[in-house]
Design a protein around this motif. Structure first.
Motif, short mmCIF file in Angstrom:
data_model
loop_
_atom_site.label_atom_id
_atom_site.label_comp_id
_atom_site.label_asym_id
_atom_site.label_seq_id
_atom_site.Cartn_x
_atom_site.Cartn_y
_atom_site.Cartn_z
N ILE A 194 34.27 28.68 46.61
CA ILE A 194 34.84 29.96 47.06
C ILE A 194 35.33 29.85 48.50
CG2 ILE A 194 34.31 32.37 47.58
CD1 ILE A 194 32.38 32.29 45.20
N VAL A 195 34.53 29.22 49.36
CA VAL A 195 34.95 29.04 50.75
C VAL A 195 36.22 28.20 50.82
CG1 VAL A 195 34.30 28.03 52.98
CG2 VAL A 195 32.61 29.32 51.66
N TYR A 196 36.28 27.15 50.02
CA TYR A 196 37.47 26.30 49.99
C TYR A 196 38.70 27.11 49.57
CZ TYR A 196 40.48 22.32 48.82
OH TYR A 196 41.52 21.43 48.76
N LEU A 202 44.07 30.86 48.95
CA LEU A 202 44.17 31.26 47.54
C LEU A 202 43.49 32.62 47.33
CD1 LEU A 202 43.20 27.85 45.90
CD2 LEU A 202 45.51 28.75 46.27
N ASN A 203 43.79 33.23 46.21
CA ASN A 203 43.09 34.44 45.79
C ASN A 203 41.85 34.01 45.01
OD1 ASN A 203 42.15 36.59 44.12
ND2 ASN A 203 44.11 37.64 44.35
N PRO A 204 40.65 34.21 45.56
CA PRO A 204 39.44 33.71 44.89
C PRO A 204 39.25 34.25 43.48
CG PRO A 204 38.96 34.33 47.15
CD PRO A 204 40.35 34.83 46.86
N ASP A 205 39.65 35.51 43.25
CA ASP A 205 39.51 36.07 41.90
C ASP A 205 40.38 35.31 40.91
OD1 ASP A 205 37.68 38.30 42.19
OD2 ASP A 205 39.21 39.24 43.43
N SER A 210 40.67 30.59 36.50
CA SER A 210 41.00 29.24 36.05
C SER A 210 39.78 28.36 35.84
CB SER A 210 41.93 28.57 37.07
OG SER A 210 43.21 29.16 37.07
N ILE A 211 38.78 28.51 36.70
CA ILE A 211 37.70 27.52 36.68
C ILE A 211 36.43 27.95 35.94
CG2 ILE A 211 38.59 26.55 38.83
CD1 ILE A 211 36.19 27.70 40.30
N THR A 212 36.25 29.25 35.67
CA THR A 212 35.01 29.65 35.00
C THR A 212 34.94 29.19 33.56
OG1 THR A 212 36.00 31.81 34.53
CG2 THR A 212 34.55 31.66 36.45
N ARG A 227 30.28 38.43 42.68
CA ARG A 227 29.52 39.22 43.66
C ARG A 227 29.82 38.72 45.08
NH1 ARG A 227 23.35 40.39 41.52
NH2 ARG A 227 23.85 40.90 39.35
N ILE A 228 29.89 37.42 45.22
CA ILE A 228 30.18 36.85 46.55
C ILE A 228 31.53 37.36 47.05
CG2 ILE A 228 30.70 34.72 47.80
CD1 ILE A 228 28.73 33.28 45.91
N ILE A 229 32.53 37.32 46.19
CA ILE A 229 33.87 37.74 46.57
C ILE A 229 33.89 39.21 46.99
CG2 ILE A 229 36.22 38.07 45.71
CD1 ILE A 229 35.71 35.60 43.90
#
Length: 292
Positions: A194-196, A202-205, A210-212, A227-229
């Protein structure tokens, strides 16, 4: 056979997970007697129909199935083996189920003490956090006598969906250590990802979309990364309890002469957050390490 008609369930420890677990038992029609060190945390359950007990001793005197999910091994030891604890006050043929994440050695000790008094003891730690507890989708890993597991299986099925008998007393706790070892390094990867994403603009959401569902998929990525986002660091599982679990796993691994570099790193990072007074947050708050 245990049925709603001949069973009274005692429930000790109604925290983040325990409250939902006890509520699911009440909803399923079982009479439930609850005890918690802070009575206020049990008020919702009392309004739902649970009865209140003033002590573990009183729970043991009123219930023939007793479930515990408390904080630390020292709490488990006090609740089970203290003078006013469960083992010294329960009737013969009571089933006692510790769902706390505790030490395998303590689980074996409780099993032995219980057996000497014709009490059936199981260690049955869980995984799934507040979401799994609320939705009755916990993973339950069980140690003890297989016939005792079979007897209480209908109760486990009210609380979880992945219920596996792992072996003799202590096997449930050893399995939970495997679970925590896998989570510890995975949570580091989730937070780093997420930090990366954020630093790359990028848009973390969208990244999660893509990755989940790919090879990186995990419970933590699907349930805790959102939750982090959102900046939601409320506990589904407390950092302070996760540090406890990590240290149990590290000690058990040390006794088996096994190196655990992933655990060591996770312990170091979480301990830094705890030193900053953030140990009451959820495990997803490891993200805050990169904000220091």
């Amino acid at each position: 056979m245990l049925t709603n008609e001949n069973t009274v369930i005692g429930f000790i420890g109604v925290g983040v997970m325990g409250k939902s677990m006890a509520r699911n038992l009440i909803t399923s029609g079982y009479p439930v007697v609850v005890y918690n060190r802070t009575k206020e945390k049990a008020e919702e359950l009392l309004n739902d129909g649970a009865a209140w007990a003033e002590s573990p001793k009183e729970v043991a005197e009123k219930a023939n199935v007793i479930i515990t999910i408390v904080g630390y091994p020292k709490d488990v030891e006090e609740v089970y083996l203290g003078t006013d604890g469960i083992i010294n006050n329960a009737q013969a043929n009571t089933y006692v189920i510790d769902m706390t994440t505790s030490t395998p050695s303590l689980a074996k000790r409780i099993y032995g003490e219980a057996k000497s008094k014709s009490i059936h003891a199981l260690d049955a730690p869980v995984s799934g956090g507040d979401i799994g507890a609320r939705e009755a989708k916990l993973s339950i890993m069980v140690g003890g006598a297989e016939e005792d597991f079979a007897t209480v299986l209908p109760i486990f099925e009210i609380l979880g969906t992945n219920i596996v008998y792992q072996g003799a007393a202590g096997a449930g706790q050893h399995t939970k250590m495997c679970n925590q070892i896998a989570i510890a390094s995975n949570m580091i990867g989730v937070c780093e990802a997420i930090v990366y994403a954020e630093k790359a603009g990028l848009n973390p959401d969208n990244v999660l979309k893509s990755i989940t569902t790919g090879a990186a998929g995990s419970f933590s990525l699907s349930n805790l990364a959102p939750r982090i986002i959102k900046g939601d660091f409320d506990p589904g599982f407390y950092i302070k309890h996760f540090i406890k679990d990590i240290r149990i796993a590290m000690e058990e691994a040390k006794q088996m002469e096994m190196e655990t570099p992933g655990l060591a790193l996770a312990e170091n990072l979480y301990s830094r957050l705890a030193a900053l007074g953030q140990d009451e947050l959820g495990t997803q708050a490891l993200y805050k390490y990169w904000q220091q």
